[in-house]
Scaffold this active site. Structure first.
Site: not given
Length: 665
Positions: A26, A114-116, A357, A410, A519
């Site tokens: 690029h 790389g993953p924008l 948990r 997340e 849970r």
């Protein structure tokens, strides 16, 4: 005297030459951002090419990682261990110059991008880490942690949803030593972004509580001015919007999508040389340009000054100094291991049935005081994930915090925590419901790829959460996590296994660890000393009914008590059964063959897997003739016990299936 344009043209031509030789890459962004990079790297960036991992260096992240030749050119010109031959090997197997920047591969690369948008997120994590470490360790006249985080982003980074998540939080946290350069060239792969990206970026970032400056990205004086102004604003992160021309210097392709993701071609590369008055052969850089770029001496000097300050600091504050060095080396406190042994014995004698948990939170309560480097967070689910412990302090409300309320973010949370770890000095853990790992998966994958020491706390791990129904009941998620290379996945069945999983994750330096937690309350079990030791091996014999084993039941998590009840029923019917708790399949697979054979003897072919999730994964342990008890549809809304019954997770139903599968013709 060399002009700034000649110095930035060195970046452009090295990028063009490397991409042309590789016939892949690029060139547009390196050519367009070269003027910005020249000013930043030569006038402002604090770094030491002889020591790319110097603790107090500025952090530089290229979030638009497809522009990797920009970074490789900068590293080469500045004096890092990147040779011309390395540039000639651009995008070739096992070279120091892969297609996108990769950590541990190229000296000077902070994180894999790389993953924008994820580089932007990780850079924000680094800025958070810098602030927290400086608050903890700095003293008057001793700013041993004092650096900036600089990030390059493109249109694609700001189109990705993660940019909203993380930049919104960065503004809230007032990360004043974070400076982001936006390469606003209006071009992406499909063409002119005005057809699909018309946001008012300035107003957008002002609404995030950022400081925003807009400049001509090819005017060095404007770039210098913008950086100076940004550095003075210590209460807000800064976005410098740089209006640039993609492929700057190319007479026929600049300003178009044709220069974004493909080599210029021999003819256009030659024309660009003439346009830029660059009369040198490919890959040739004159000595005077090398000399103007070289940062080795200046880097050695600034690092030496810091080391002298650190030496004085060690005398003035010896305890803090020892702690600082320990944390930078990623070494756990020596007393933690001794405490673990006592803690496991305590958990082994715990009679109360609790959820895993809750067992996780109890573990945090006990381990937390030993680990000042532990920094937690949850995506607006702390009361459900139980990621808070009594020593948790929000970084929004305390000068020295150790807990980040990420909000409903997340993906951003996971990527920011990756950056926190790779800055150094912290072990991050993050929490959400297991089903919402879908939102975060790309950052989870990046954590595994970068060997990030992050602990993922994923609760509400099955249909057992009940009434919230299929949208919140994870079915395929554990199998998906197990399919990610270098991610260690643990699904404990009680407090002892949960504490073991935590300690495994804290010690693991090869990559992230996922704790998959329930849970609902689960029955607790006691174990022998050898069994406690074998939990660390990922899979072990938990119970046996009879001495002539003819059936092996392999199970995990909340299905372990059910599996034991099944085995007891089978034993009353005359069958001898072994229960194997496969708390971590990947950990078990890493054990030697002798141990694996002792747990799962080849001669015992009647094997059953019991886990409340997609079942195909278990063929590797039970064989094609084995019986898999799982869920290969979506869940159902209703009380957890009723839902388990509907999907066949009852003693009688499973016993009937085992008898029919193996013993009734």
């Amino acid at each position: 005297m060399l002009s700034r344009k000649e110095l930035s043209n060195a970046i452009r031509m090295l990028s063009i030459d490397a991409i042309q030789k590789a016939q892949s890459g690029h060139p547009g962004a390196p050519m367009g951002m070269a003027d910005i990079a020249e000013v930043l790297w030569r006038d402002f960036l604090k770094h030491s090419p002889n020591n790319p991992l110097w603790a107090n260096r500025d952090r530089f992240v290229l979030s638009n990682g497809h522009a990797s030749m920009l970074l490789y050119s900068l590293l080469h010109l500045s004096g890092y261990n990147i040779s011309i031959d390395d540039l000639k090997n651009f995008r070739q197997c096992f070279s120091k110059t892969p297609g996108h920047p990769e950590i541990y591969c190229t000296p000077g690369v902070e994180v894999t991008t790389g993953p924008l948008g994820q580089g932007l997120a990780m850079g924000i994590g680094m800025a958070i880490a810098e602030r927290l470490l400086s608050q903890y360790f700095n003293r008057e006249k001793f700013n041993i942690v004092d650096h900036y985080t600089w990030i390059f982003v493109g249109d694609g980074c700001l189109m990705e949803g993660i940019s909203h998540e993380v930049c919104s939080l960065a503004g809230t946290l007032k990360l004043g030593k974070l400076i982001v350069f936006y390469d606003k060239n209006g071009i992406s792969i499909d063409g002119e972004t005005s057809e699909w990206f018309t946001d008012n970026t300035k107003k957008r970032f002002l609404s995030y509580n950022w400081h925003v400056i807009e400049i001509n990205g090819h005017d060095s004086e404007e770039i210098i001015y913008a950086i100076k102004i940004a550095k003075k604003n210590i209460i807000k992160p800064s976005l410098i919007i740089c209006n640039t021309i993609i492929g700057f210097g190319s007479p026929n392709k600049s300003g178009s999508s044709s220069v974004h993701g493909a080599p210029l071609g021999d003819t256009e590369a030659s024309l660009t040389r003439k346009q830029l008055n660059w009369s040198y052969d490919p890959f040739y850089i004159p000595k005077n340009i090398y000399s103007a770029w070289n940062a080795v001496k200046s880097g050695d000097l600034v690092e030496s000054l810091w080391k002298n300050m650190l030496k004085k600091y060690s005398i003035e504050y010896p305890t803090l100094y020892i702690e600082y060095k320990r944390r930078l080396k990623n070494q756990l406190p020596y007393e933690l291991n001794d405490f673990l042994q006592k803690f496991l014995l305590k958990m082994n004698s715990s009679p109360k049935d609790i959820s895993t948990r809750e067992a996780s939170q109890k573990t945090l309560e006990n381990f937390g005081p030993f680990l000042p480097e532990l920094i937690g967070g949850s995506a607006d689910l702390a009361p459900s994930n139980l990621t808070l412990w009594s020593g948790s302090k929000s970084i929004n409300k305390n000068d020295i915090g150790n807990y980040i309320h990420y909000g409903v973010r997340e993906f951003g949370m996971t990527a920011i925590a990756n950056g926190i770890y790779h800055h150094g000095g912290f072990i991050p853990y993050t929490g959400t419901f297991l089903v919402f790992v879908d939102y975060a998966r790309s950052a989870v994958r990046m954590a595994a790829l970068m060997k990030t020491r992050q602990i993922f706390v994923y609760t509400h791990d099955s249909i057992g959460l009940g009434e919230d129904g299929p949208t919140h009941q994870p079915i395929e998620h554990i199998a998906m996590l197990r399919g990610i290379p270098n991610l260690s996945v643990w699904r404990p069945c009680d407090s002892l296994e949960t504490a073991t999983a935590w300690f495994y994750g804290l010690n693991r330096k090869e990559g992230p660890t996922a704790l998959v937690l329930s849970r609902q309350n689960i029955k607790q079990f006691t174990r022998t000393k050898s069994q406690i030791k074998n939990i660390f091996k990922g899979g072990y014999v938990l119970k046996e009914f009879g001495n002539k084993i003819s059936i092996i039941i392999i199970s995990t998590g909340s299905e372990i008590p059910l599996s034991i009840d099944v085995a007891e029923k089978m034993y009353t019917l005359g069958y001898h059964v072994r229960i194997v708790s496969m708390v971590s399949a990947d950990c078990f697979d890493n054990q030697d063959e002798m141990y694996r054979e002792s747990v799962l003897p080849r001669k015992i072919v009647n094997r059953v897997s019991i886990e409340a999730g997609v079942s195909a994964y278990w063929y590797k342990y039970i064989g094609i003739k084995g019986l898999k008890i799982g869920i290969d549809t979506f869940g159902e809304s209703g009380p957890g016990t009723h839902v388990f019954d509907i999907f066949g997770f009852t003693v009688n139903k499973i016993v009937d299936r085992i008898k029919k599968n193996f013993f009734i013709s």
